[in-house]
Design a protein around this motif. Structure first.
Motif, mmCIF file in Angstrom:
data_model
loop_
_atom_site.group_PDB
_atom_site.id
_atom_site.type_symbol
_atom_site.label_atom_id
_atom_site.label_comp_id
_atom_site.label_asym_id
_atom_site.label_seq_id
_atom_site.Cartn_x
_atom_site.Cartn_y
_atom_site.Cartn_z
ATOM 1 N N PRO A 1 -39.855 25.426 24.472
ATOM 2 C CA PRO A 1 -40.110 24.039 24.053
ATOM 3 C C PRO A 1 -39.483 23.765 22.691
ATOM 4 N N ALA A 2 -39.043 22.545 22.473
ATOM 5 C CA ALA A 2 -38.336 22.193 21.239
ATOM 6 C C ALA A 2 -39.194 22.387 19.993
ATOM 7 N N GLU A 3 -40.535 22.309 20.154
ATOM 8 C CA GLU A 3 -41.412 22.434 18.986
ATOM 9 C C GLU A 3 -41.725 23.885 18.624
ATOM 10 N N HIS A 4 -41.320 24.842 19.449
ATOM 11 C CA HIS A 4 -41.566 26.255 19.165
ATOM 12 C C HIS A 4 -40.809 26.675 17.903
ATOM 13 N N HIS A 5 -41.382 27.590 17.117
ATOM 14 C CA HIS A 5 -40.740 27.948 15.849
ATOM 15 C C HIS A 5 -39.384 28.628 16.049
ATOM 16 N N LEU A 6 -39.203 29.345 17.165
ATOM 17 C CA LEU A 6 -37.885 29.940 17.439
ATOM 18 C C LEU A 6 -36.871 28.855 17.799
ATOM 19 N N SER A 7 -37.314 27.835 18.499
ATOM 20 C CA SER A 7 -36.431 26.718 18.842
ATOM 21 C C SER A 7 -35.950 26.018 17.577
ATOM 22 N N LYS A 8 -36.872 25.800 16.660
ATOM 23 C CA LYS A 8 -36.509 25.143 15.403
ATOM 24 C C LYS A 8 -35.498 25.980 14.622
ATOM 25 N N SER A 9 -35.644 27.298 14.685
ATOM 26 C CA SER A 9 -34.702 28.186 13.979
ATOM 27 C C SER A 9 -33.313 28.116 14.594
ATOM 28 N N VAL A 10 -33.250 28.052 15.916
ATOM 29 C CA VAL A 10 -31.956 27.958 16.594
ATOM 30 C C VAL A 10 -31.291 26.615 16.296
ATOM 31 N N GLU A 11 -32.088 25.558 16.261
ATOM 32 C CA GLU A 11 -31.557 24.236 15.912
ATOM 33 C C GLU A 11 -30.996 24.264 14.482
ATOM 34 N N LYS A 12 -31.702 24.940 13.588
ATOM 35 C CA LYS A 12 -31.241 25.045 12.200
ATOM 36 C C LYS A 12 -29.941 25.839 12.130
ATOM 37 N N PHE A 13 -29.848 26.903 12.916
ATOM 38 C CA PHE A 13 -28.627 27.711 12.969
ATOM 39 C C PHE A 13 -27.430 26.843 13.348
ATOM 40 N N ALA A 14 -27.575 26.055 14.404
ATOM 41 C CA ALA A 14 -26.478 25.187 14.858
ATOM 42 C C ALA A 14 -26.100 24.173 13.790
ATOM 43 N N LYS A 15 -27.099 23.571 13.164
ATOM 44 C CA LYS A 15 -26.860 22.553 12.134
ATOM 45 C C LYS A 15 -26.121 23.156 10.933
ATOM 46 N N GLU A 16 -26.563 24.354 10.510
ATOM 47 C CA GLU A 16 -25.939 25.013 9.358
ATOM 48 C C GLU A 16 -24.484 25.383 9.644
ATOM 49 N N VAL A 17 -24.221 25.902 10.840
ATOM 50 C CA VAL A 17 -22.848 26.270 11.204
ATOM 51 C C VAL A 17 -21.956 25.036 11.213
ATOM 52 N N ASN A 18 -22.434 23.959 11.801
ATOM 53 C CA ASN A 18 -21.654 22.722 11.859
ATOM 54 C C ASN A 18 -21.310 22.212 10.465
ATOM 55 N N GLU A 19 -22.289 22.256 9.564
ATOM 56 C CA GLU A 19 -22.074 21.754 8.214
ATOM 57 C C GLU A 19 -21.159 22.662 7.402
ATOM 58 N N ARG A 20 -21.397 23.962 7.498
ATOM 59 C CA ARG A 20 -20.611 24.908 6.699
ATOM 60 C C ARG A 20 -19.156 24.979 7.150
ATOM 61 N N SER A 21 -18.908 24.706 8.422
ATOM 62 C CA SER A 21 -17.530 24.758 8.926
ATOM 63 C C SER A 21 -16.753 23.488 8.595
ATOM 64 N N LYS A 22 -17.462 22.482 8.053
ATOM 65 C CA LYS A 22 -16.827 21.214 7.671
ATOM 66 C C LYS A 22 -16.042 20.589 8.824
ATOM 67 N N GLY A 23 -16.662 20.591 9.976
ATOM 68 C CA GLY A 23 -16.052 19.946 11.130
ATOM 69 C C GLY A 23 -15.209 20.853 12.004
ATOM 70 N N GLN A 24 -14.984 22.099 11.583
ATOM 71 C CA GLN A 24 -14.176 23.028 12.371
ATOM 72 C C GLN A 24 -14.925 23.534 13.609
ATOM 73 N N ILE A 25 -16.255 23.614 13.493
ATOM 74 C CA ILE A 25 -17.087 24.056 14.616
ATOM 75 C C ILE A 25 -18.120 22.976 14.915
ATOM 76 N N ASP A 26 -18.264 22.642 16.183
ATOM 77 C CA ASP A 26 -19.263 21.665 16.599
ATOM 78 C C ASP A 26 -20.122 22.294 17.698
ATOM 79 N N ILE A 27 -21.325 22.758 17.306
ATOM 80 C CA ILE A 27 -22.250 23.342 18.274
ATOM 81 C C ILE A 27 -23.159 22.241 18.814
#
Length: 354
Positions: free
Chosen positions: A55-81
């Motif tokens: 479920p999206a509200e599970h703490h592991l789900s939130k961590s995975v969502e954060k992982f995707a968001k961080e990668v997208n931001e740090r790559s400055k548009g080079q990676i879009d998860i």
């Protein structure tokens, strides 16, 4: 003379091109890989699909969502998860096939599901071989983690994050359980083959059923108790029908965030570093969150009236002896490799500070 100079320049240009091609071939880059690397270097966006079934509200789900968001931001548009939560794209039953075939780039699934493909992962379900949170960390950061990563890579999958879910406990509505022999004659819900083996080794009768059936099964007396993490006991309100909780920390449940190997190899070294660094940070955060969440749930369960008993450290050996046949079965199935994996766990536990 002018023609000689022009010919000479043509020859030199040709030799230079051959030299560059030789270097790239020597680095193991195919023609397609060269094009991918060149395209990425020129700023071409790489799109990756990430799926999970919790479920999206599970703490592991939130961590995975954060992982995707961080990668997208740090790559400055080079990676879009792009993230597909709660089984929208794949569920836990078909996700692994999608990852191995390349139908999915990144996915999070339980090691229990992965153990059907990579039997070595069953070592994480072995009873009382990883006896503390720091022991789990030591093992997965050390020899055990290396060995399991290699087994995953043989299936065309690149591990990114070992996502801690937490320890497994026992609860029941019949009596307080303090020793292994207290299980005699009880009917306990199991959630996997190994879980059933552990319950049987302790002298109880295992009954496999889905988590959604447990509450009414205990309430109606179909079963006496069940085996799961304390977070599940709290979220499913099992405390309403089961008075006694025994904190055994017998098995450790892991989820694994992993990536299709071909998708991984198509990334540039810079893109791979962004993903690896972010994954390591998220993994460390998950470890802290899981331990804190387990402790919070235990306190809340106690506050809600459960009789919580924590087995003393100096009695763990009694539980190890009682469940030794389960470990022996795994070692027999996996041979010397299985014995080494168990030894890696026990060494990590011996070196742990908590």
């Amino acid at each position: 003379m002018g023609m000689f100079k022009r010919s000479h320049k043509v020859v030199l240009a040709g030799l230079a091109a051959l030299a560059i091609a030789g270097v790239m071939t020597g680095c193991g880059m195919s023609g397609g890989d060269q094009k991918q690397a060149a395209a990425s270097g020129n700023g071409q966006k790489v799109e990756l699909k990430l799926a999970y079934q919790l479920p999206a509200e599970h703490h592991l789900s939130k961590s995975v969502e954060k992982f995707a968001k961080e990668v997208n931001e740090r790559s400055k548009g080079q990676i879009d998860i792009k993230v597909y939560p709660a089984g929208q794209l794949y569920n836990d039953q078909n996700m692994n096939d999608a990852l191995m075939s390349g139908g999915l780039d990144i996915g999070m699934n339980s090691t229990a599901r992965w153990s059907m493909v990579v039997p070595a992962l069953k070592v994480l379900d072995m009873p009382f071989v990883l006896t503390s949170y720091s022991a789990v960390d030591n093992a997965l950061d050390g020899d055990l983690g290396k060995a399991l990563n290699q087994e995953m890579e043989k299936k065309g999958v690149h591990p990114l994050i070992w996502a801690d879910y937490g320890y497994v406990q026992f609860c029941n509505n019949v009596k307080k359980i303090e020793k292994p022999e207290d299980f005699q004659g009880m009917k306990i819900r199991s959630y996997s083959e190994t879980s059933a083996d552990i319950i049987q080794a302790l002298g109880a009768s295992p009954t496999t059923m889905s988590s959604s059936e447990v509450y009414m099964a205990i309430k109606n007396g179909t079963i006496d108790g069940q085996s799961s993490g304390q977070t599940a006991i709290l979220s499913r309100k099992i405390y309403e029908v089961a008075k006694y909780l025994t904190v055994t920390n017998n098995s450790y449940v892991e989820f694994l965030v992993s990536m299709n190997d071909n998708s991984w190899k198509k990334l540039t070294p810079e893109q791979q570093k962004i993903i690896t660094d972010t994954a390591k940070e998220i993994q460390d955060e998950i470890r802290k969150e899981t331990k804190a969440e387990d402790e919070r749930c235990l306190k809340e369960l106690s506050d809600k009236g459960m009789d919580v008993y924590v087995i003393p450290k100096d009695e763990i050996h009694l539980w190890q002896e009682a469940t030794a046949p389960v470990v022996a079965k795994f070692e027999q199935e996996q041979g010397d490799f299985g014995k080494k994996l168990v030894d890696d766990c026990l060494k990590a536990s011996a070196a742990a500070k908590d």
